[in-house]
Design an enzyme around this catalytic site. Structure first.
Site, PDB file in Angstrom:
ATOM      1  N   CYS A 102      42.754  43.158  41.225  1.00  0.00           N
ATOM      2  CA  CYS A 102      43.315  42.636  40.056  1.00  0.00           C
ATOM      3  C   CYS A 102      44.842  42.778  39.995  1.00  0.00           C
ATOM      4  CB  CYS A 102      42.501  43.654  39.202  1.00  0.00           C
ATOM      5  SG  CYS A 102      42.173  42.792  37.441  1.00  0.00           S
ATOM      6  N   HIS A 192      36.941  43.947  40.374  1.00  0.00           N
ATOM      7  CA  HIS A 192      37.296  45.370  40.653  1.00  0.00           C
ATOM      8  C   HIS A 192      35.788  45.716  41.244  1.00  0.00           C
ATOM      9  CE1 HIS A 192      40.781  46.770  38.034  1.00  0.00           C
ATOM     10  NE2 HIS A 192      40.193  45.528  37.266  1.00  0.00           N
ATOM     11  N   GLU A 194      35.574  48.352  43.320  1.00  0.00           N
ATOM     12  CA  GLU A 194      35.537  50.037  43.188  1.00  0.00           C
ATOM     13  C   GLU A 194      34.742  50.470  41.975  1.00  0.00           C
ATOM     14  OE1 GLU A 194      38.354  48.142  42.379  1.00  0.00           O
ATOM     15  OE2 GLU A 194      38.969  48.874  40.559  1.00  0.00           O
TER      16      GLU A 194
HETATM   17  N1  GLN Z   1      45.836  41.115  33.780  1.00  0.00           N
HETATM   18  C1  GLN Z   1      46.212  42.339  34.105  1.00  0.00           C
HETATM   19  C2  GLN Z   1      47.833  42.469  34.556  1.00  0.00           C
HETATM   20  O1  GLN Z   1      48.576  41.647  34.312  1.00  0.00           O
HETATM   21  C3  GLN Z   1      45.306  43.083  35.230  1.00  0.00           C
HETATM   22  C4  GLN Z   1      44.263  43.576  34.646  1.00  0.00           C
HETATM   23  C5  GLN Z   1      43.536  44.425  35.552  1.00  0.00           C
HETATM   24  O2  GLN Z   1      44.108  44.981  36.630  1.00  0.00           O
HETATM   25  N2  GLN Z   1      42.207  44.969  35.377  1.00  0.00           N
HETATM   26  O3  GLN Z   1      48.288  43.441  35.343  1.00  0.00           O
END
Ligand code: GLN
Length: 209
Positions: A102, A192, A194
């Site tokens: 992410c 995610h 995890e």
């Molecule tokens: N969109 C988020 C960012 O700009 C990431 C979201 C996340 O890690 N759950 O970092």
């Protein structure tokens, strides 16, 4: 029963070199979940809070690295403030197997389509990412993603999407969008794994060691 008396204390406390050490960037975001998942996989999770946790005089102090989810602009700012950004760049460009989930995927992207003011990335994956692609529509969902490594049960939370694959290889799509990529020593996923306890992606990281 009394403890065995023969073992030398110094020898007992020396780390077992056969146990893989996997660093988890621990300045913001979903650190605990990665640490718990890695601990369940018979590897040693190592929280990375400063450059010295990551790199020593003879190179990286870990066998692999995880950049967790969180907020990529905050991770960027904190790693630079804490003097960690250069160490991260050095080990990642030097070939350390690294998984970004992410916000971690955003940190590994060569290009961010809509960065926060002043936001930079470490780079390494030749992709362009859109930071909050799924944000407005899907705040959070759990889904099974068909990846090149097999099905992965994962959570999407304000997930980024890969808008340009560039030099990276496709590893998964979800709702038609690219959500997982690989390139050399790097793996990036928009979701995610995890949070659901699915070890598939982390096992893939360990195969790169
Ligand atoms: N969109 C988020 C960012 O700009 C990431 C979201 C996340 O890690 N759950 O970092």
């Amino acid at each position: 029963m009394p403890a065995p008396t023969g073992a030398h204390p110094a020898r007992r406390s020396r780390p077992d070199p056969s146990i893989r050490r996997v660093g988890v960037l621990a300045v913001q975001g979903g650190v605990r979940e990665h640490v718990d998942l890695l601990a369940s996989m018979q590897v040693l999770p190592v929280p990375i809070r400063r450059a010295a946790d990551l790199i020593g005089a003879d190179g990286p102090r870990v066998d692999a690295l995880v950049l967790p989810g969180g907020e990529s602009s905050v991770l960027d700012r904190l790693t630079r403030t804490l003097g960690l950004a250069d160490a991260l760049s050095e080990v990642i460009s030097g070939g350390l197997p690294t998984l970004g989930t992410c916000a971690g995927l955003i940190m590994l992207a060569d290009r961010i389509e809509n960065p926060a003011p002043g936001q930079r990335s470490i780079g390494g994956l030749g992709i362009t990412v859109d930071r909050n692609a799924f944000g407005a529509q899907v705040v959070s969902e759990e889904a099974t993603v068909e990846t090149v490594w097999g099905p992965v049960h994962a959570a999407f939370i304000r997930a980024p999407r890969v808008v340009q694959l560039g030099s990276a290889a496709l590893a998964a799509r979800h709702r038609g969008e690219v959500v997982a990529v690989t390139q050399g020593n790097l793996i990036g996923v928009a979701f995610h794994p995890e949070l659901t306890g699915d070890t598939t992606v982390h096992e893939q990281l360990l195969k790169l060691v």
